[in-house]
Design a protein around this motif. Sequence first.
Motif, mmCIF file in Angstrom:
data_model
loop_
_atom_site.group_PDB
_atom_site.id
_atom_site.type_symbol
_atom_site.label_atom_id
_atom_site.label_comp_id
_atom_site.label_asym_id
_atom_site.label_seq_id
_atom_site.Cartn_x
_atom_site.Cartn_y
_atom_site.Cartn_z
ATOM 1 N N ALA A 197 0.811 -1.221 0.000
ATOM 2 C CA ALA A 197 0.000 0.000 0.000
ATOM 3 C C ALA A 197 0.840 1.264 0.000
ATOM 4 C CB ALA A 197 -0.931 -0.003 1.222
ATOM 5 N N GLN A 198 2.039 1.183 0.570
ATOM 6 C CA GLN A 198 2.898 2.358 0.722
ATOM 7 C C GLN A 198 4.343 1.943 0.391
ATOM 8 O OE1 GLN A 198 2.411 4.295 4.534
ATOM 9 N NE2 GLN A 198 4.298 5.487 4.304
ATOM 10 N N PRO A 199 4.699 1.919 -0.886
ATOM 11 C CA PRO A 199 5.997 1.361 -1.302
ATOM 12 C C PRO A 199 7.219 2.051 -0.710
ATOM 13 C CG PRO A 199 4.517 1.547 -3.182
ATOM 14 C CD PRO A 199 3.859 2.263 -2.040
ATOM 15 N N ASP A 200 7.106 3.317 -0.318
ATOM 16 C CA ASP A 200 8.283 4.025 0.197
ATOM 17 C C ASP A 200 8.507 3.833 1.694
ATOM 18 O OD1 ASP A 200 6.097 5.481 1.099
ATOM 19 O OD2 ASP A 200 7.042 7.439 0.753
ATOM 20 N N VAL A 201 7.718 2.963 2.337
ATOM 21 C CA VAL A 201 7.846 2.763 3.770
ATOM 22 C C VAL A 201 9.192 2.123 4.103
ATOM 23 C CG1 VAL A 201 6.819 0.448 3.831
ATOM 24 C CG2 VAL A 201 6.611 1.931 5.806
ATOM 25 N N GLU A 202 9.732 2.471 5.276
ATOM 26 C CA GLU A 202 10.981 1.879 5.760
ATOM 27 C C GLU A 202 10.711 1.183 7.090
ATOM 28 O OE1 GLU A 202 14.113 4.715 6.119
ATOM 29 O OE2 GLU A 202 13.636 5.707 4.214
ATOM 30 N N PHE A 203 11.278 0.001 7.256
ATOM 31 C CA PHE A 203 11.186 -0.707 8.522
ATOM 32 C C PHE A 203 12.548 -0.590 9.200
ATOM 33 C CE2 PHE A 203 8.036 -2.701 5.727
ATOM 34 C CZ PHE A 203 6.887 -2.458 6.488
ATOM 35 N N VAL A 204 12.598 0.293 10.199
ATOM 36 C CA VAL A 204 13.891 0.692 10.759
ATOM 37 C C VAL A 204 14.308 -0.131 11.966
ATOM 38 C CG1 VAL A 204 13.636 3.038 9.878
ATOM 39 C CG2 VAL A 204 12.788 2.492 12.174
ATOM 40 N N ALA A 205 13.384 -0.915 12.533
ATOM 41 C CA ALA A 205 13.735 -1.744 13.697
ATOM 42 C C ALA A 205 12.722 -2.857 13.854
ATOM 43 C CB ALA A 205 13.791 -0.908 14.968
ATOM 44 N N GLU A 206 13.217 -4.016 14.295
ATOM 45 C CA GLU A 206 12.358 -5.128 14.664
ATOM 46 C C GLU A 206 12.842 -5.689 15.989
ATOM 47 O OE1 GLU A 206 11.193 -8.238 12.002
ATOM 48 O OE2 GLU A 206 11.410 -6.954 10.234
ATOM 49 N N GLN A 207 11.941 -5.751 16.939
ATOM 50 C CA GLN A 207 12.248 -6.341 18.235
ATOM 51 C C GLN A 207 11.405 -7.596 18.405
ATOM 52 O OE1 GLN A 207 14.530 -5.216 20.891
ATOM 53 N NE2 GLN A 207 15.310 -4.433 18.944
ATOM 54 N N ALA A 208 12.048 -8.756 18.214
ATOM 55 C CA ALA A 208 11.396 -10.052 18.381
ATOM 56 C C ALA A 208 11.780 -10.588 19.757
ATOM 57 C CB ALA A 208 11.832 -11.012 17.287
ATOM 58 N N THR A 209 10.829 -10.598 20.667
ATOM 59 C CA THR A 209 11.130 -10.867 22.075
ATOM 60 C C THR A 209 10.682 -12.263 22.493
ATOM 61 O OG1 THR A 209 9.022 -10.032 22.921
ATOM 62 C CG2 THR A 209 10.744 -8.415 22.500
ATOM 63 N N PRO A 210 11.365 -12.897 23.438
ATOM 64 C CA PRO A 210 10.915 -14.208 23.933
ATOM 65 C C PRO A 210 9.563 -14.088 24.625
ATOM 66 C CG PRO A 210 13.171 -13.720 24.638
ATOM 67 C CD PRO A 210 12.609 -12.453 24.103
ATOM 68 N N LEU A 211 8.647 -14.977 24.302
ATOM 69 C CA LEU A 211 7.313 -14.923 24.884
ATOM 70 C C LEU A 211 7.388 -15.072 26.398
ATOM 71 C CD1 LEU A 211 4.220 -14.898 24.491
ATOM 72 C CD2 LEU A 211 4.330 -17.394 24.287
ATOM 73 N N GLY A 212 6.811 -14.095 27.110
ATOM 74 C CA GLY A 212 6.773 -14.130 28.562
ATOM 75 C C GLY A 212 8.070 -13.759 29.241
ATOM 76 N N LYS A 213 9.079 -13.357 28.466
ATOM 77 C CA LYS A 213 10.388 -13.023 29.044
ATOM 78 C C LYS A 213 10.915 -11.713 28.477
ATOM 79 C CE LYS A 213 11.511 -17.928 29.627
ATOM 80 N NZ LYS A 213 12.450 -19.029 29.267
ATOM 81 N N LEU A 214 10.034 -10.755 28.336
ATOM 82 C CA LEU A 214 10.388 -9.474 27.728
ATOM 83 C C LEU A 214 11.367 -8.682 28.589
ATOM 84 C CD1 LEU A 214 9.645 -7.268 25.509
ATOM 85 C CD2 LEU A 214 8.065 -6.383 27.244
ATOM 86 N N ASP A 215 12.439 -8.209 27.973
ATOM 87 C CA ASP A 215 13.327 -7.227 28.589
ATOM 88 C C ASP A 215 12.860 -5.851 28.123
ATOM 89 O OD1 ASP A 215 15.339 -5.520 29.415
ATOM 90 O OD2 ASP A 215 16.973 -6.861 28.853
ATOM 91 N N ALA A 216 11.919 -5.278 28.870
ATOM 92 C CA ALA A 216 11.244 -4.061 28.418
ATOM 93 C C ALA A 216 12.209 -2.893 28.254
ATOM 94 C CB ALA A 216 10.136 -3.691 29.398
ATOM 95 N N GLY A 217 13.199 -2.784 29.136
ATOM 96 C CA GLY A 217 14.161 -1.690 29.031
ATOM 97 C C GLY A 217 14.959 -1.758 27.744
ATOM 98 N N ALA A 218 15.401 -2.945 27.385
ATOM 99 C CA ALA A 218 16.186 -3.106 26.162
ATOM 100 C C ALA A 218 15.344 -2.807 24.923
ATOM 101 C CB ALA A 218 16.738 -4.528 26.095
ATOM 102 N N VAL A 219 14.093 -3.246 24.935
ATOM 103 C CA VAL A 219 13.215 -2.983 23.791
ATOM 104 C C VAL A 219 12.944 -1.493 23.655
ATOM 105 C CG1 VAL A 219 10.884 -3.327 22.871
ATOM 106 C CG2 VAL A 219 12.147 -5.256 23.843
ATOM 107 N N ALA A 220 12.625 -0.841 24.762
ATOM 108 C CA ALA A 220 12.362 0.601 24.717
ATOM 109 C C ALA A 220 13.587 1.366 24.228
ATOM 110 C CB ALA A 220 11.942 1.093 26.100
ATOM 111 N N GLN A 221 14.780 0.971 24.666
ATOM 112 C CA GLN A 221 16.004 1.650 24.242
ATOM 113 C C GLN A 221 16.257 1.435 22.746
ATOM 114 O OE1 GLN A 221 17.987 3.742 26.205
ATOM 115 N NE2 GLN A 221 18.678 4.236 24.125
ATOM 116 N N ALA A 222 16.018 0.234 22.273
ATOM 117 C CA ALA A 222 16.212 -0.052 20.848
ATOM 118 C C ALA A 222 15.287 0.801 19.987
ATOM 119 C CB ALA A 222 15.970 -1.537 20.577
ATOM 120 N N LEU A 223 14.048 0.979 20.444
ATOM 121 C CA LEU A 223 13.124 1.833 19.700
ATOM 122 C C LEU A 223 13.567 3.286 19.737
ATOM 123 C CD1 LEU A 223 9.601 0.401 20.652
ATOM 124 C CD2 LEU A 223 10.980 -0.067 18.628
ATOM 125 N N ALA A 224 14.034 3.723 20.894
ATOM 126 C CA ALA A 224 14.520 5.105 21.001
ATOM 127 C C ALA A 224 15.697 5.340 20.055
ATOM 128 C CB ALA A 224 14.928 5.399 22.440
#
Length: 408
Positions: A197-224
Amino acid sequence: MPAAPRSSLLSRLTAAALLVAGIAGPMAARAAEPIRIGELNSYKAQPAFLEPYRRAMELAVEQVNAAGGINGRPLELIIRDDGGNPGDAVRVAEDLVTREKADVLTGTFLSNVGLAVAGFADKRKVFFLASEPLTDKITWADGNRYTFRLRASTYMQVAMLMPYAVKANRKRWALVYPNYEYGQSAAATFKTLLKAAQPDVEFVAEQATPLGKLDAGAVAQALADAKPDAVFNVLFAADLAKFVREANSRGTLDGTFVVSLLSGEPEYLDPMKDEAPQGWVATGYPWYAIATPEHKAFLDAYQAKYGEPPRLGSIVGYTAIISLAEGLKKAGGPDTEKLVEAFKGLAVTGPFGPFTYRASDHQATMGAFVGTLGQKDGKGVMLDPVYVDGASVLPSDAEVGKLRPRRD
């Protein structure tokens, strides 16, 4: 011919009566024999969703049996925990069929577990209604004759969110998802549909986390660090709450557009209370905002029995049993092959209204609600929810022919 002695006649009549009773007795016993529904699920691992689910199943069984059951035969629900593990689930399914003499199987929550039980059903030629697992493989790539699926799939729910993602017109997207079949499938579908639908879109980060074992601080920092202007979230349950709490404390998502699967479901939204995200566009279940007669009847019955409002799990559990009851009635009983044929095109009316099970891919067209998350009285709610019919976001039967290699 002389008349038979009275004693002899009485003896013969008595013998005949006993013979009829001997025949009728087993027939009556068979007629009243319950139809056994073997249900397996991850009750210990996912109680927030599955306790309401179980309650609603039991309510539906009560209602079906009070109305006479299936041609006079009551439904009997045999519930087992699948351990949240594919190997354990297959062993439980085998036990339900072999030892408990289950006529049909239903249930499963996690997508990898649902796929394992679907494979078992195919191998053993046992009817299986996958109630909750969302992976598209269940009805498409790995679809089989004996497996049907109730819940709106990963593809369907992503497609429901797509108009909002496209309208936002954000270029830099990040994805956060649990690293197993459901999350992987959701992420892949989202990228495919948005890129188309939007060919110019960029996917700049993917955080694939272990189910039930999220390191929320690391994920938030990666997004930042990635600085996206939009996020697609697939986290749920405790992982979702941890992520939202960390993102709120850091301001990670301030000014960021978010679309999210499942986050509007009360079992996940309610526990966050005043930490619930605001402004996210999500799929969910706004039980407090649905005024249809079908939903009101379900809501009243559920609250009368349990003294609390339903959850999305309640909808799924209740509708699974109602679906099985309708299929069994149409098939005339639990014969597996007849039940498979009965479910093809089966029409059902549940709390969300009427829907069907498609013959082409065995997917139900029951839809879901989409709305914007907000807060009211210190807790999360869905604002301006809209029901999206599942049939409107499913590929055509012709397209299914390419997605589902095995045809019935």
